[in-house]
Enzyme design. Structure first.
Site, PDB file in Angstrom:
ATOM      1  N   LYS A 116      73.342  -3.328  23.254  1.00 11.49           N
ATOM      2  CA  LYS A 116      74.172  -2.177  22.902  1.00 11.49           C
ATOM      3  C   LYS A 116      73.971  -1.028  23.877  1.00 11.49           C
ATOM      4  O   LYS A 116      74.887  -0.228  24.102  1.00 11.49           O
ATOM      5  CB  LYS A 116      73.861  -1.751  21.466  1.00 11.49           C
ATOM      6  CG  LYS A 116      74.179  -2.821  20.427  1.00 11.49           C
ATOM      7  CD  LYS A 116      73.757  -2.390  19.046  1.00 11.49           C
ATOM      8  CE  LYS A 116      74.066  -3.459  18.000  1.00 11.49           C
ATOM      9  NZ  LYS A 116      73.307  -4.696  18.207  1.00 11.49           N
ATOM     10  N   HIS A 220      73.299  -0.782   6.257  1.00  6.78           N
ATOM     11  CA  HIS A 220      74.083  -0.923   7.492  1.00  6.78           C
ATOM     12  C   HIS A 220      74.621  -2.341   7.664  1.00  6.78           C
ATOM     13  O   HIS A 220      74.985  -2.736   8.772  1.00  6.78           O
ATOM     14  CB  HIS A 220      73.252  -0.521   8.714  1.00  6.78           C
ATOM     15  CG  HIS A 220      72.556   0.789   8.546  1.00  6.78           C
ATOM     16  ND1 HIS A 220      73.233   1.974   8.507  1.00  6.78           N
ATOM     17  CD2 HIS A 220      71.246   1.089   8.363  1.00  6.78           C
ATOM     18  CE1 HIS A 220      72.373   2.966   8.314  1.00  6.78           C
ATOM     19  NE2 HIS A 220      71.170   2.453   8.227  1.00  6.78           N
ATOM     20  N   GLU A 260      83.636  -2.652  17.929  1.00  2.91           N
ATOM     21  CA  GLU A 260      83.401  -1.875  16.719  1.00  2.91           C
ATOM     22  C   GLU A 260      83.374  -0.380  17.016  1.00  2.91           C
ATOM     23  O   GLU A 260      82.865   0.059  18.053  1.00  2.91           O
ATOM     24  CB  GLU A 260      82.084  -2.306  16.063  1.00  2.91           C
ATOM     25  CG  GLU A 260      82.055  -3.783  15.705  1.00  2.91           C
ATOM     26  CD  GLU A 260      80.934  -4.126  14.742  1.00  2.91           C
ATOM     27  OE1 GLU A 260      80.087  -3.252  14.477  1.00  2.91           O
ATOM     28  OE2 GLU A 260      80.908  -5.267  14.263  1.00  2.91           O
ATOM     29  N   GLU A 272      79.857  -0.723  19.634  1.00  2.00           N
ATOM     30  CA  GLU A 272      79.365  -1.897  20.353  1.00  2.00           C
ATOM     31  C   GLU A 272      80.475  -2.933  20.454  1.00  2.00           C
ATOM     32  O   GLU A 272      81.505  -2.830  19.784  1.00  2.00           O
ATOM     33  CB  GLU A 272      78.174  -2.504  19.616  1.00  2.00           C
ATOM     34  CG  GLU A 272      78.519  -2.957  18.191  1.00  2.00           C
ATOM     35  CD  GLU A 272      77.310  -3.398  17.405  1.00  2.00           C
ATOM     36  OE1 GLU A 272      76.673  -4.363  17.839  1.00  2.00           O
ATOM     37  OE2 GLU A 272      77.015  -2.788  16.368  1.00  2.00           O
ATOM     38  N   ASN A 274      80.686  -7.015  19.946  1.00  2.00           N
ATOM     39  CA  ASN A 274      80.001  -8.240  19.535  1.00  2.00           C
ATOM     40  C   ASN A 274      80.676  -9.423  20.208  1.00  2.00           C
ATOM     41  O   ASN A 274      81.846  -9.724  19.930  1.00  2.00           O
ATOM     42  CB  ASN A 274      80.031  -8.400  18.016  1.00  2.00           C
ATOM     43  CG  ASN A 274      79.142  -7.389  17.331  1.00  2.00           C
ATOM     44  OD1 ASN A 274      77.965  -7.272  17.671  1.00  2.00           O
ATOM     45  ND2 ASN A 274      79.689  -6.642  16.396  1.00  2.00           N
ATOM     46  N   ARG A 276      80.990 -12.531  19.977  1.00  2.00           N
ATOM     47  CA  ARG A 276      80.915 -13.713  19.112  1.00  2.00           C
ATOM     48  C   ARG A 276      81.943 -13.577  17.995  1.00  2.00           C
ATOM     49  O   ARG A 276      82.603 -12.555  17.857  1.00  2.00           O
ATOM     50  CB  ARG A 276      79.519 -13.819  18.503  1.00  2.00           C
ATOM     51  CG  ARG A 276      79.093 -12.547  17.757  1.00  2.00           C
ATOM     52  CD  ARG A 276      77.747 -12.683  17.094  1.00  2.00           C
ATOM     53  NE  ARG A 276      77.222 -11.408  16.613  1.00  2.00           N
ATOM     54  CZ  ARG A 276      77.527 -10.849  15.462  1.00  2.00           C
ATOM     55  NH1 ARG A 276      78.390 -11.447  14.657  1.00  2.00           N
ATOM     56  NH2 ARG A 276      76.992  -9.699  15.106  1.00  2.00           N
TER      57      ARG A 276
END
Length: 618
Positions: A116, A220, A260, A272, A274, A276
């Site tokens: 990140k 979270h 995101e 960030e 991701n 995947r």
């Protein structure tokens, strides 16, 4: 052409990928730890390979063993699922070096975005220097540089909390991802967590597949997700799409991924990328009518995407069903999942079958339940109703919380944010048990005994049965009569039918049916869980005042430095750290006093109720 796929993961996502592979005529290979030897993902795969490892939690992090398993099983491709090694560039390279197809983005793209801190730098952002954080910077968020799912994250509101938060986040991140790097960033209070699903091919096409709102979170970690994100202005949606595509093109991304953001005050804050598939991908699949796993496989085979994605249709909402007790600090639960079934009309993605054991080694998510409908209101209503009627027989779950959340006015109106549970958890977890459930449970149990002569010619005292329901004791009373069973103590109740699995009661002319299932002392009556109490109460377990007991099975990973029997401790001072289901839980002194017992040691496995320490108050 891919003919056989090994999934380098476990549980629900492995089962999900296998489902697409079967539909495509692709053979499947599962890998498993010793703890997962009989897990559902190993049972539904064509082939399963054991992975040796020191601990179950670390087994799936062994890239070398997984590549070796793929070769041994004759797989020609590897899908990483999500979590574990899915964002590990070294693993992707090892798969490719072995001559296998990697169903994921290029290692270089993973490397650029998996951390990140590097991702933020790529987007022109920079984290805070942990050594230079001041009161004016608070609150801040300590966050793991690798991985996701809420592991290695801590909100810090006082400077004194920063150092222990850094230490705890590093330990949790190292355990979950094999990487203890953490960073600090400003914490956006009560923003909305919004993300964009992307899909890119090797020919230069990048799709932005709408938005998802994932604002309902605990620790979270997402609990409820939906697509599209409700109530966003069109220009903000366009901006989110553009930023997501920009991030993908910046690293020559291919395959499925997610970008995101936190949205607050009409602004988008990049979090960030991701690299995947995400847990919440089904809501995008339902809205766009596509199979993202099938598309991942097609991209890995070199196929080109159409120039534009299919049109969006309707709304989809997903709820994550966890084996946990939200009212007790989200404490994970273990035990046998006797039954898991949802009504027709909703999608169920799970890694458990009836009778499977929920262990302590992995995430406590049991399943994802997804509803799709023409409008958001209809999708939310459908999902809430399906969860309410679902059979979830076993340990305590968050099912009631999910139903209450979906019906909360703040959620139904689309005004939720990431502080939803901070504001409403107490009200959402307030016990609301069905007052007729104990009677239905008692009548179902009595049915099994009545054939042995329960009715008596002379009047007799009513039969009684005691149950624990929502933390309180309840007593049900009934009589055997010439005409069957009758209820006592509940005004206006008539027993229409009673057998071991179904009780029908008529209350003031209104009939209600109760499905009853019993597993030992645990009784499930519709959506209400009860515990049958012994007819003759046993003497209470004698514990010293100030005893701190393990709230869950797990491993003692740390004892506070310098603490020995006789040490003075302050109220709220951490004493023991437990690790269970990849999360760390701190056991603290309930009040100031003296530590009189500390019978556990680091590395020790403990069960629920194990004595961890005794603090004698002063």
């Amino acid at each position: 052409m891919i003919t056989s796929v090994l999934v380098a993961n476990r549980g629900e996502i492995a089962c999900r990928i296998f489902r697409t592979c079967r539909a495509s005529g692709i053979r499947t290979v599962a890998v498993h730890s010793d703890a997962d030897e009989g897990a559902l993902h190993t049972r539904v795969a064509d082939t399963a390979v054991r992975l040796p490892g020191d601990t179950p939690a670390q087994t799936y992090l062994r890239a070398d063993l997984i590549v070796k398993a793929a070769v041994a099983a004759g797989a020609d491709a590897v899908h990483p699922g999500y979590g574990f090694l899915s964002e590990n560039a070294g693993f992707a390279r090892a798969v490719l070096d072995a001559g296998l197809v990697w169903i994921g983005p290029p290692p270089g793209a993973i490397e650029a975005m998996a951390s990140k801190t590097r991702a933020k730098a790529l987007m022109g952002l920079a984290p805070l220097n942990a050594d230079e954080v001041t009161e004016s910077d608070l609150p801040v968020l300590v966050k793991a540089a690798a991985g996701g799912g809420g592991r290695g994250m801590r909100v810090v509101r006082r400077l004194a909390e920063l150092t222990p938060a850094l230490e705890g986040a590093r330990a949790e991140a190292a355990s979950a991802f094999g990487d203890g790097e953490v960073f600090v960033e400003p914490y956006v209070e009560n923003g909305r967590h919004v993300e964009v699903q992307i899909l890119a091919d090797t020919h230069g096409t990048v799709w932005a597949l709408g938005t998802r709102d994932c604002s309902l979170q605990r620790r979270h970690q997402k609990v409820v997700e939906e697509a599209p994100a409700p109530g966003l202005p069109g220009d903000l949606v366009d901006e989110l799409h553009a930023l997501a595509v920009r991030a993908a093109r910046a690293v020559d991304y291919t395959g499925a991924g997610t970008v995101e953001f936190l949205v607050a005050g009409g602004r988008a804050h990049f979090l960030e990328m991701n690299t995947r598939l995400q847990v919440e991908h089904p809501v995008t699949e339902e809205v766009f009518g596509i199979d993202l796993v099938a598309e991942q496989i097609r991209v890995a085979e070199g196929h080109a995407l159409p120039a534009e994605p299919p049109p969006a249709r309707g709304h989809a909402v997903e709820a994550r069903l966890y084996a946990e007790d939200p009212a007790a600090g989200w404490t994970p639960q273990t035990g046998i999942l006797h039954r898991l079934a949802v009504p027709e009309g909703v999608r169920l993605d799970t890694g458990f079958g009836d009778g499977d054991t929920i262990g302590v080694h992995y995430d406590p998510m049991l399943a994802k339940v997804v509803a799709h409908a023409p409008t958001r209101a209809e999708a939310v209503r459908t999902l809430a109703g399906a969860l309410e009627r679902a059979a979830v027989h076993g340990p305590v779950t968050n099912r009631d919380l999910l139903v209450a959340s979906l019906r909360h006015e703040e959620f139904t109106s689309g005004r939720m944010d990431t502080g939803f549970y901070d504001r409403h958890l107490a009200a959402l977890t307030a016990p609301a048990p069905d007052p007729l459930a104990p009677l239905a449970a008692a009548l179902a149990e009595a049915h099994g005994r009545s054939r042995f002569g329960g009715w008596r010619n002379l009047p007799s005292r009513p039969q009684t049965r005691r149950y624990l329901m929502a933390g309180e004791e309840h007593e049900a009373r009934y009589h055997h009569t010439r005409t069957g069973l009758t209820a006592d103590g509940v005004h206006g109740v008539h027993v229409v039918h009673a057998d071991a699995s179904l009780v029908v009661l008529e209350v003031d002319g209104v009939r209600r049916g109760f499905q009853v299932a019993r597993y030992g002392d645990r009784v499930h009556v519709n959506a209400t869980a009860l515990t049958a109490l012994p007819r003759f109460p046993e003497p209470e377990d004698q514990r010293a005042p100030g005893s701190l007991l393990a709230p869950m099975p797990g491993t003692v990973v740390k004892i506070a430095d310098g603490l020995v029997t006789g040490s003075s401790v302050g109220a709220g001072e951490p004493i023991v750290w437990l690790e269970a289901m990849k999360m760390q839980h701190v056991i603290s002194a309930p009040a100031a006093g003296t530590l009189t017992e500390l019978p556990v040691t680091t590395g020790q496995q403990v069960q629920v109720g194990t004595l961890l320490a005794v603090v004698q108050t002063t």
